[in-house]
Structure formats: structure tokens, C-alpha cells
Design a protein around this motif. Structure first.
Motif, PDB file in Angstrom:
ATOM      1  N   ARG A  33       0.863  -1.180   0.000  1.00 35.21           N
ATOM      2  CA  ARG A  33       0.000   0.000   0.000  1.00 35.21           C
ATOM      3  C   ARG A  33       0.900   1.230   0.000  1.00 35.21           C
ATOM      4  N   LEU A  34       0.660   2.112  -0.970  1.00 38.78           N
ATOM      5  CA  LEU A  34       1.491   3.290  -1.154  1.00 38.78           C
ATOM      6  C   LEU A  34       0.705   4.558  -0.869  1.00 38.78           C
ATOM      7  N   VAL A  35       1.320   5.494  -0.171  1.00 41.13           N
ATOM      8  CA  VAL A  35       0.794   6.852  -0.055  1.00 41.13           C
ATOM      9  C   VAL A  35       1.608   7.712  -1.025  1.00 41.13           C
ATOM     10  N   PRO A  36       1.027   8.153  -2.137  1.00 41.37           N
ATOM     11  CA  PRO A  36       1.790   8.979  -3.080  1.00 41.37           C
ATOM     12  C   PRO A  36       2.114  10.338  -2.463  1.00 41.37           C
ATOM     13  N   ASP A  37       3.282  10.838  -2.789  1.00 41.00           N
ATOM     14  CA  ASP A  37       3.678  12.156  -2.309  1.00 41.00           C
ATOM     15  C   ASP A  37       2.820  13.222  -3.000  1.00 41.00           C
ATOM     16  N   PRO A  38       2.140  14.084  -2.232  1.00 42.38           N
ATOM     17  CA  PRO A  38       1.238  15.059  -2.865  1.00 42.38           C
ATOM     18  C   PRO A  38       1.940  16.099  -3.721  1.00 42.38           C
ATOM     19  N   GLU A  39       3.236  16.322  -3.501  1.00 43.91           N
ATOM     20  CA  GLU A  39       3.975  17.300  -4.287  1.00 43.91           C
ATOM     21  C   GLU A  39       4.621  16.669  -5.521  1.00 43.91           C
ATOM     22  N   ARG A  40       5.200  15.481  -5.345  1.00 38.24           N
ATOM     23  CA  ARG A  40       5.932  14.853  -6.448  1.00 38.24           C
ATOM     24  C   ARG A  40       5.095  13.845  -7.237  1.00 38.24           C
ATOM     25  N   ALA A  41       3.961  13.466  -6.694  1.00 38.29           N
ATOM     26  CA  ALA A  41       3.069  12.553  -7.414  1.00 38.29           C
ATOM     27  C   ALA A  41       1.618  13.007  -7.231  1.00 38.29           C
ATOM     28  N   PRO A  42       1.320  14.276  -7.602  1.00 41.92           N
ATOM     29  CA  PRO A  42      -0.031  14.796  -7.348  1.00 41.92           C
ATOM     30  C   PRO A  42      -1.121  14.014  -8.081  1.00 41.92           C
ATOM     31  N   LEU A  43      -0.832  13.505  -9.269  1.00 40.56           N
ATOM     32  CA  LEU A  43      -1.831  12.762 -10.030  1.00 40.56           C
ATOM     33  C   LEU A  43      -2.281  11.522  -9.261  1.00 40.56           C
ATOM     34  N   LEU A  44      -1.331  10.759  -8.748  1.00 41.61           N
ATOM     35  CA  LEU A  44      -1.686   9.550  -8.009  1.00 41.61           C
ATOM     36  C   LEU A  44      -2.250   9.877  -6.632  1.00 41.61           C
ATOM     37  N   HIS A  45      -1.772  10.963  -6.031  1.00 38.39           N
ATOM     38  CA  HIS A  45      -2.312  11.349  -4.722  1.00 38.39           C
ATOM     39  C   HIS A  45      -3.790  11.728  -4.854  1.00 38.39           C
ATOM     40  N   ARG A  46      -4.116  12.490  -5.881  1.00 35.27           N
ATOM     41  CA  ARG A  46      -5.523  12.855  -6.095  1.00 35.27           C
ATOM     42  C   ARG A  46      -6.360  11.625  -6.465  1.00 35.27           C
ATOM     43  N   SER A  47      -5.782  10.699  -7.226  1.00 36.67           N
ATOM     44  CA  SER A  47      -6.495   9.464  -7.551  1.00 36.67           C
ATOM     45  C   SER A  47      -6.892   8.722  -6.282  1.00 36.67           C
ATOM     46  N   ALA A  48      -5.940   8.611  -5.360  1.00 33.31           N
ATOM     47  CA  ALA A  48      -6.227   7.919  -4.102  1.00 33.31           C
ATOM     48  C   ALA A  48      -7.303   8.645  -3.315  1.00 33.31           C
ATOM     49  N   ALA A  49      -7.285   9.975  -3.331  1.00 31.95           N
ATOM     50  CA  ALA A  49      -8.298  10.752  -2.616  1.00 31.95           C
ATOM     51  C   ALA A  49      -9.681  10.547  -3.229  1.00 31.95           C
ATOM     52  N   VAL A  50      -9.760  10.496  -4.573  1.00 31.84           N
ATOM     53  CA  VAL A  50     -11.036  10.252  -5.245  1.00 31.84           C
ATOM     54  C   VAL A  50     -11.609   8.903  -4.831  1.00 31.84           C
ATOM     55  N   GLU A  51     -10.774   7.884  -4.826  1.00 32.80           N
ATOM     56  CA  GLU A  51     -11.245   6.552  -4.435  1.00 32.80           C
ATOM     57  C   GLU A  51     -11.635   6.517  -2.971  1.00 32.80           C
ATOM     58  N   ALA A  52     -10.832   7.146  -2.114  1.00 32.52           N
ATOM     59  CA  ALA A  52     -11.128   7.132  -0.684  1.00 32.52           C
ATOM     60  C   ALA A  52     -12.465   7.792  -0.388  1.00 32.52           C
ATOM     61  N   ALA A  53     -12.827   8.801  -1.197  1.00 32.52           N
ATOM     62  CA  ALA A  53     -14.103   9.501  -1.001  1.00 32.52           C
ATOM     63  C   ALA A  53     -15.268   8.786  -1.685  1.00 32.52           C
ATOM     64  N   GLY A  54     -15.000   7.684  -2.379  1.00 29.02           N
ATOM     65  CA  GLY A  54     -16.058   6.932  -3.043  1.00 29.02           C
ATOM     66  C   GLY A  54     -16.592   7.589  -4.286  1.00 29.02           C
ATOM     67  N   ARG A  55     -15.783   8.457  -4.937  1.00 29.81           N
ATOM     68  CA  ARG A  55     -16.286   9.197  -6.090  1.00 29.81           C
ATOM     69  C   ARG A  55     -15.959   8.547  -7.433  1.00 29.81           C
ATOM     70  N   LEU A  56     -15.238   7.429  -7.411  1.00 34.32           N
ATOM     71  CA  LEU A  56     -14.926   6.779  -8.683  1.00 34.32           C
ATOM     72  C   LEU A  56     -16.140   6.029  -9.233  1.00 34.32           C
ATOM     73  N   GLY A  57     -16.959   5.475  -8.320  1.00 34.08           N
ATOM     74  CA  GLY A  57     -18.191   4.808  -8.738  1.00 34.08           C
ATOM     75  C   GLY A  57     -17.915   3.691  -9.733  1.00 34.08           C
TER      76      GLY A  57
END
Length: 479
Positions: A40-64
């Protein structure tokens, strides 16, 4: 699953993973019954913003019901199906179909994307124009949801209008093609659309000399991909959109609405026409529509050119480019450079490859993880479905036939359960020919023509080939 204590091999593995700039933190888990580890990886929000935001979208249940697709090393999107995401990426980012014949964007442009689908053009416009304000119009709920997620993922200033755009406000019947959403529309005609899709399938760059068998398979594939689902959607006009969002100018109006393009133009007021600088649109040239659209645009003061993609030579689809003459290029309208938008960091497949290489170099001889998952918080338990057993490819005569055909196309190294048809370079023409050769040896209905587009791995397709030859289970006898 259980999480490793941060000691021994697991501690060393985590420490090595965190050496990568894109990894802020990591944890290692192993299945309760043993087996390869899951990281399980926590992407760095500064150096990997794309993956960090992806994880946030999934965590919030917005991917559907959407899924992640990564058509390029710097692009990750939420989409409905992978083949369409790949098609849209190639058309918009690789072929650059919308930015030709002098069409360009200034910094801070105002863009209206009519017929946004999942928002691929919207993302392209955001990259070309730092600070762009984009209104994306998409009437199908699942596609509009993808536009919103993708805008958030790429930090673009996008307002999503969940309506069709036409000549007047109201409602209309709409045909949705779930397996080929780019052809959905209010004026969809399944017979005509099958001919269009068939023409596209047969005019790919490597499809010269298509034989009768190819043509028959293209007919069947087009029919499967255009299974219909009726919808009822709200309709608005460009004039209403401009009023609702206080638009006094539109630097680029993009229209791709599957035969409804003239209706979109009819919904523009004279005042709004004066504020539109450029238009790029797909026109379906039936019943003189191209001439009609060209005349309308020229009367409104645009210089107009048009061209047809060679791959659409057997269809009525034509791209139209309209620009106001005598208007100097807007300030900032220069070719995009990497400095125009922040580095989004790696997509997941690239990060995985880099991490596996790093582990192999730093911890030689240690078993590689089975997979990597993204999270924003290691303290939150992983919300994953029950483990799916690995695909077991049966060793039968039917599967052997499929394997020989697969290997003849992709090579013997591609005969492995997880080898993906599209990752290996397969396309629509390859799919048609694979199916044709299968049917020559195993008979019709060995695979549904669209199955390659939905179950694209060797293992899944081999299992389907075997299942298609098994007799149906007998119903239980009543006593």
C-alpha cells in the motif's frame, strides 16, 4: 490480509520504497493464507499529485462505476472503457486533431467543450492554456461524472454542464451506446452508425486489403459494440450557457455531438457569435450538411477549412476548423511547453515499474510484491473486494488452438494469464483477425465479438474459449 510489523524484510522493503521521490509512505501486507505481498502506497502530494488525487477520489467513493485508464506515461483518467480512452487519447493528444490550421489557445482561455464525453479534450485544452476556464457539456451522467473526476485529478478549472446542447431548451430522447459511447447522441441511427463504425474498423492504418472475412467480422463487431440503451436527457443552448456563466467571449468552441452540430449552432445568439473566436467541430456530411455548416460559419465572419481523417475515409465524418480572419494571435498563444503546467508525476504503471526495478537492485533475491495499491492514509483499512483467485488456464484442445493463434500474433512470450491484448499492441483489426481464425478452427460463437474489448487478457479469453465449448449444465430433475 495482515500488515507486516516494520521489522526484518518488510521494514527493509518499506525503507527502499520510500527512497522513491513519489512515495510518501508505504506498508506491506500479506494474505492470511500466505503468498506474495501487497504494498500500500501513499503517493507524495507534491511529487506525485496525479496519483495522490487518484487515491483521494477513491477514498471519497467518487470513482463509482468508472475505472482508471493510463493511455500515456503522463496521463491517468477515469473512463468508461479502456478502448475508448485509448482512442480519445490518440485522436486528441497524439494526432492533435483539434489544434490544426492555426487553431491555438492563449493563456487563460475560455473554452466550451460541447460533447465532452469523459473530458479528454477538456484536459488537452487545460494543458495548452494555463489558467484556462472550461465549460464542459455532457448529457450522459456516467460520462459527466468522468469529466468531473478528471478535472479534479488534473487540477483543471472545469464547470460540468450535465445537459445536451441544441437549438432550444427542453428535453430529448438520446441513444447511449455503453460499449462505444463516443457515437451516442440524440440523432443516433443504429443502422447508419453500424455502417460508420464498420467503415472505421476497416480503414485503420494497417488494414489495407481487408478481405471478405474481415468485412464480415467488422459487421459483427460493430453490431456488438453498438448495443443500445435509450435515455431521456435535458437540453440547453449555448446562449443559455453563456448567460448562466457570464461568458463574454469564447476563445475556442469545440463541438462533437454526433449529427446534432447544426442544432448547436442554431442556439447561438448574434451577440454570442460576435464573441466566438475559433470553432472546431466534427460534421457528419449527410444531405449537404458540410456545405450548410460551412456557409453558416462564413456568413458569421469565419475563415473555414475542413479535412477528413484518412481512417474515416469510408464514413461521413469531417473535421471543420473556423477562425476569425484578421485577428492577431492572442497574447500567450505559443506552443505548450512543460513549464506551462506542473509535473503531474508518474502514472501507476510507470511507478510500479520503477519500484520493482528499485527493489530488485536494492534487495536482490527477495520476492517481489504481487501488486501495489494507492491510499491516502495507511491507518485506514484497505477497502478491497474479496481476493479473486488467480486465473487458471485449462489445458485442453480448444485452449491449445487459441494459444497457437495468440502466440502467432503476439509471440510465445505473450502466452501468460495476465498478458493484455491491448498492452501487446492489439487493435480492432487484430481483434477481427484473431476472431476469424478462431472461428475457422473452432466454429462460430467461440467468443462474442466484443469480448476482447471487455475481457482482454490471455487468461480470461482462454477460459471463455473453453467455456464456449462446454455443454450447458442439465437442470436438476424434479422428484
Amino acid at each position: 490480509m495482515r500488515q507486516f510489523e516494520d521489522t526484518g524484510h518488510s521494514g527493509r522493503l518499506v525503507a527502499v520504497l520510500c527512497e522513491h521521490d513519489a512515495v510518501a509512505d508505504a506498508a506491506v501486507e500479506i494474505p492470511d493464507g500466505g503468498g506474495a505481498a501487497v504494498v500500500r502506497l501513499v503517493p507524495d502530494p507534491e511529487r506525485a499529485p496525479l496519483l495522490h488525487r487518484s487515491a483521494a477520489v477513491e477514498a471519497a467513493g467518487r470513482l463509482g462505476p468508472l475505472s482508471w485508464h493510463e493511455p500515456a506515461a503522463d496521463l491517468r483518467v477515469a473512463g468508461v472503457n479502456r478502448t475508448e480512452s485509448d482512442f480519445l487519447h490518440r485522436e486528441i493528444f497524439v494526432d492533435d486533431v483539434y489544434f490544426r490550421h492555426g487553431v491555438e489557445l492563449p493563456a487563460g482561455a475560455v473554452v466550451v467543450d460541447v460533447g465532452a464525453n469523459i473530458g479528454m479534450f477538456t484536459l488537452c485544452a487545460a494543458r495548452r492554456s494555463p489558467g484556462a476556464r472550461i465549460i464542459a457539456c455532457e448529457p450522459l451522467a456516467e460520462l459527466a461524472a468522468a469529466v468531473a473526476v478528471n478535472a479534479e485529478l488534473h487540477a483543471a478549472d472545469v464547470t460540468v454542464v450535465g445537459k445536451a446542447v441544441g437549438a432550444a431548451e427542453g428535453q430529448t430522447d438520446f441513444t447511449f451506446y455503453p460499449h462505444n459511447s463516443v457515437m451516442s447522441g440524440a440523432f443516433a441511427d443504429p443502422d447508419d452508425d453500424r455502417r460508420t463504425l464498420r467503415g472505421y474498423l476497416l480503414t485503420g492504418a494497417d488494414s489495407e486489403g481487408a478481405d471478405p472475412q474481415d468485412r464480415l467480422m467488422a459487421d459483427r463487431l460493430a453490431a456488438d459494440l453498438l448495443a443500445t440503451e435509450p435515455r431521456r436527457v435535458a437540453v440547453t443552448t449555448l446562449a443559455r450557457i453563456a448567460a448562466d456563466h457570464a461568458l463574454t467571449r469564447i476563445d475556442l468552441l469545440k463541438i462533437d455531438v454526433e449529427k446534432a452540430e447544426e442544432d448547436v449552432l442554431r442556439g447561438i445568439t448574434p451577440e454570442l457569435w460576435a464573441g466566438i473566436r475559433q470553432i472546431v467541430m466534427e460534421v457528419h456530411d449527410v444531405e449537404g450538411r458540410l456545405a450548410s455548416v460551412t456557409t453558416t460559419l462564413e456568413r458569421r465572419g469565419f475563415t473555414v477549412v475542413h479535412e477528413q481523417d484518412p481512417r474515416l475515409a469510408d464514413t461521413a465524418c469531417v473535421n471543420v476548423y473556423a477562425r476569425r480572419p484578421g485577428t492577431p494571435p492572442p497574447a500567450g498563444a505559443v506552443p505548450p511547453t512543460p513549464a506551462h503546467h506542473p509535473d503531474p508525476g508518474p502514472v501507476l504503471w510507470r511507478l510500479e515499474a520503477e519500484l520493482r526495478d528499485l527493489l530488485a537492485r536494492r534487495l536482490p533475491g527477495h520476492p517481489a510484491p504481487a501488486r501495489f495499491e494507492l491510499t491516502t492514509d495507511l491507518a485506514t483499512p484497505a477497502d478491497r473486494p474479496a481476493a479473486v483467485p488467480p486465473v487458471t488456464v485449462p489445458h485442453t484442445a480448444r485452449v491449445e488452438v487459441f494459444t497457437r493463434i495468440w502466440a502467432s500474433i503476439f509471440g510465445a512470450d505473450a502466452v501468460r494469464p495476465d498478458a493484455d491484448f491491448f498492452d501487446l499492441g492489439g487493435d480492432s483489426l487484430t481483434a477481427m483477425r484473431l476472431l476469424a481464425r478462431l472461428e475457422e478452427q473452432l466454429g462460430e460463437d467461440v467468443l462474442e465479438p466484443d469480448m476482447i474489448f471487455t475481457e482482454s487478457t490471455y487468461g480470461a479469453l482462454a477460459a471463455a474459449v473453453q467455456a464456449s465449448g462446454e455443454p450447458p449444465a442439465r437442470p436438476a430433475r424434479s422428484r
